[in-house]
Design an enzyme around this catalytic site. Structure first.
Site, PDB file in Angstrom:
ATOM      1  N   GLU A  29     -14.224   7.369  11.572  1.00  0.00           N
ATOM      2  CA  GLU A  29     -13.590   8.438  12.421  1.00  0.00           C
ATOM      3  C   GLU A  29     -12.814   9.491  12.091  1.00  0.00           C
ATOM      4  O   GLU A  29     -12.199   9.353  10.907  1.00  0.00           O
ATOM      5  CB  GLU A  29     -13.029   7.418  13.614  1.00  0.00           C
ATOM      6  CG  GLU A  29     -11.990   6.633  12.940  1.00  0.00           C
ATOM      7  CD  GLU A  29     -10.568   6.645  13.689  1.00  0.00           C
ATOM      8  OE1 GLU A  29     -10.271   7.535  14.437  1.00  0.00           O
ATOM      9  OE2 GLU A  29      -9.746   5.504  13.521  1.00  0.00           O
ATOM     10  N   VAL A 110     -12.071   5.923  17.859  1.00  0.00           N
ATOM     11  CA  VAL A 110     -13.010   4.871  17.641  1.00  0.00           C
ATOM     12  C   VAL A 110     -14.238   4.758  18.832  1.00  0.00           C
ATOM     13  O   VAL A 110     -15.376   4.718  18.365  1.00  0.00           O
ATOM     14  CB  VAL A 110     -12.398   3.423  17.614  1.00  0.00           C
ATOM     15  CG1 VAL A 110     -13.429   2.258  17.611  1.00  0.00           C
ATOM     16  CG2 VAL A 110     -11.870   3.195  16.319  1.00  0.00           C
ATOM     17  N   ALA A 145      -9.732   2.777  25.511  1.00  0.00           N
ATOM     18  CA  ALA A 145     -11.334   2.973  25.779  1.00  0.00           C
ATOM     19  C   ALA A 145     -12.172   2.288  24.706  1.00  0.00           C
ATOM     20  O   ALA A 145     -13.161   2.099  24.674  1.00  0.00           O
ATOM     21  CB  ALA A 145     -11.611   4.302  25.860  1.00  0.00           C
ATOM     22  N   LYS A 163      -4.154  -2.508  16.179  1.00  0.00           N
ATOM     23  CA  LYS A 163      -2.714  -2.062  16.034  1.00  0.00           C
ATOM     24  C   LYS A 163      -1.744  -3.093  16.209  1.00  0.00           C
ATOM     25  O   LYS A 163      -1.717  -3.443  17.652  1.00  0.00           O
ATOM     26  CB  LYS A 163      -2.849  -0.794  16.432  1.00  0.00           C
ATOM     27  CG  LYS A 163      -3.554   0.355  15.614  1.00  0.00           C
ATOM     28  CD  LYS A 163      -3.275   1.663  15.664  1.00  0.00           C
ATOM     29  CE  LYS A 163      -4.064   2.126  16.932  1.00  0.00           C
ATOM     30  NZ  LYS A 163      -5.329   2.520  16.815  1.00  0.00           N
TER      31      LYS A 163
HETATM   32  N1  PSU Z   1      -6.494   3.420  13.159  1.00  0.00           N
HETATM   33  C1  PSU Z   1      -5.651   3.773  12.435  1.00  0.00           C
HETATM   34  N2  PSU Z   1      -4.901   5.094  12.986  1.00  0.00           N
HETATM   35  C2  PSU Z   1      -5.473   5.595  14.211  1.00  0.00           C
HETATM   36  C3  PSU Z   1      -6.551   4.898  14.800  1.00  0.00           C
HETATM   37  C4  PSU Z   1      -7.132   3.894  14.543  1.00  0.00           C
HETATM   38  O1  PSU Z   1      -5.167   3.420  11.551  1.00  0.00           O
HETATM   39  O2  PSU Z   1      -5.060   6.758  14.469  1.00  0.00           O
HETATM   40  C5  PSU Z   1      -6.977   5.637  16.190  1.00  0.00           C
HETATM   41  C6  PSU Z   1      -8.427   5.532  16.712  1.00  0.00           C
HETATM   42  O3  PSU Z   1      -9.064   6.681  16.852  1.00  0.00           O
HETATM   43  C7  PSU Z   1      -8.479   4.678  17.955  1.00  0.00           C
HETATM   44  C8  PSU Z   1      -7.192   5.183  18.504  1.00  0.00           C
HETATM   45  O4  PSU Z   1      -9.493   5.002  18.438  1.00  0.00           O
HETATM   46  O5  PSU Z   1      -6.230   5.325  17.475  1.00  0.00           O
HETATM   47  C9  PSU Z   1      -6.850   4.433  19.556  1.00  0.00           C
HETATM   48  O6  PSU Z   1      -6.060   5.374  20.480  1.00  0.00           O
HETATM   49  P1  PSU Z   1      -5.849   5.014  22.029  1.00  0.00           P
HETATM   50  O7  PSU Z   1      -4.915   3.757  21.690  1.00  0.00           O
HETATM   51  O8  PSU Z   1      -5.117   5.989  22.690  1.00  0.00           O
HETATM   52  O9  PSU Z   1      -7.019   4.426  22.476  1.00  0.00           O
END
Ligand code: PSU
Ligand code: MN
Length: 305
Positions: A29, A110, A145, A163
């Protein structure tokens, strides 16, 4: 005559060659490059991750949109653009058509990366930490999402769990509801991104890339491959836990105080971590993405055996 939209999809030279010869490919990604890591380390890490995949015998397909063109695999100057341009937004699945039709540029999350990888027939993917249910989601309704995407796409995704800024317990419940598969790589402890153990136990532990490849093949035969398989790979050296918890608390308070919402939440918290830990979280995040890419490459290779 109506307006005719033609989506332009471009493969990098190496990805195009790999796909036509049926050799192993790993999707990567780009949101982590543009919104998850600070400059200048973001570009260096992106390059190292691609090299890691190549050294293990697979081809890296970093996915992103540049000037309306959907790229599956980036040439080296395009990778630099994603890392350094100021007009790269963060695209989830719902943004893909808008960004593409209007000729804009975006890194893919992702969710969006999985969607495009599926279009191209790429089924192995490496990231850092998955998105999931945010803390306080009972009031904010903030759920990534990423979960919805993995609930309907056939992807084997290697990550260090979800995370640690998220509500891990709630996310595990959602993964079960969505029938998303989950195995621990050489562990029964569900990893917590910056931490090796989130405190939640995993039912299944796998020992090798070939075991994971066997599971992927069994999913195909049993037709349980209409959702994804998460391979949770813990980081070897975690962040100091006391420090982690303190930084998380101040980050969440800061996000609330500054009214950060929507897709800005995750980049805000990651940036807060990197700054407040004076680079400790950054070091761990880099290790995570490198080790996940290596394992994803081994899985992609094992699948061709
Ligand atoms: N993993 C990491 N750093 C990131 C991400 C994942 O170590 O920045 C990103 C991925 O692209 C994931 C996004 O899809 O964070 C999630 O964002 P949100 O919580 O707004 O869906
Ligand atoms: Mn969100």
């Amino acid at each position: 005559m109506g307006i005719v939209a033609t989506v332009s999809i471009q493969y990098s030279t190496e990805v195009s060659a790999a796909l036509s010869s049926g050799s192993p490919v790993v999707a990567l990604e780009s949101t982590i490059i543009s919104h998850g890591l600070p400059r200048p380390s973001n570009l260096l890490v992106a390059q190292e991750v691609e090299e890691t995949v190549r050294r293990r015998g697979a081809t890296p397909a970093t996915i992103a949109i540049l000037n309306g063109v959907i790229h599956i695999g980036l040439e080296s100057d395009q990778l630099s653009e994603i890392a350094n341009r100021d007009d790269i937004s963060k695209a989830s699945i719902r943004d893909l058509a808008v960004v593409s039709a209007l000729g804009l540029s975006a890194a893919t999350t992702v969710a969006a990366t999985s969607h495009i990888a599926s279009l191209a027939g790429i089924t192995v993917f490496a990231t850092g930490g998955l998105g999931g249910v945010h803390r306080g989601a009972q009031d904010s309704f903030d759920e990534s999402a990423d979960l919805g995407a993995l609930g309907k796409l056939d992807i084997a995704i290697v990550c260090a769990g979800i995370k640690s800024i998220l509500d891990v317990g709630a996310t595990l419940e959602r993964l079960e509801s969505l029938s998303i598969g989950l195995v621990g790589y050489q562990t029964h402890a569900f990893p917590g991104f910056y931490l090796t153990d989130s405190g939640f136990t995993l039912e299944y532990r796998v020992e090798s890339a070939s075991e994971i490849a066997a599971i992927i093949k069994a999913r195909r035969e049993l037709k349980t491959d209409s959702t994804s398989l998460i391979v949770a790979n813990p980081v070897k050296e975690e962040m100091d836990r006391t420090r982690h918890d303190a930084i998380l608390a101040s980050g969440l308070a800061g996000a609330r105080a500054q009214g950060i919402t929507g897709k800005a939440v995750t980049p805000f918290l990651l940036e807060h971590f990197h700054r407040a830990s004076q680079g400790e979280s950054l070091k761990v995040n880099i290790e995570i993405i490198k080790s996940n890419s290596a394992l994803a490459a081994d899985i992609a290779v094992a699948l061709t055996k």
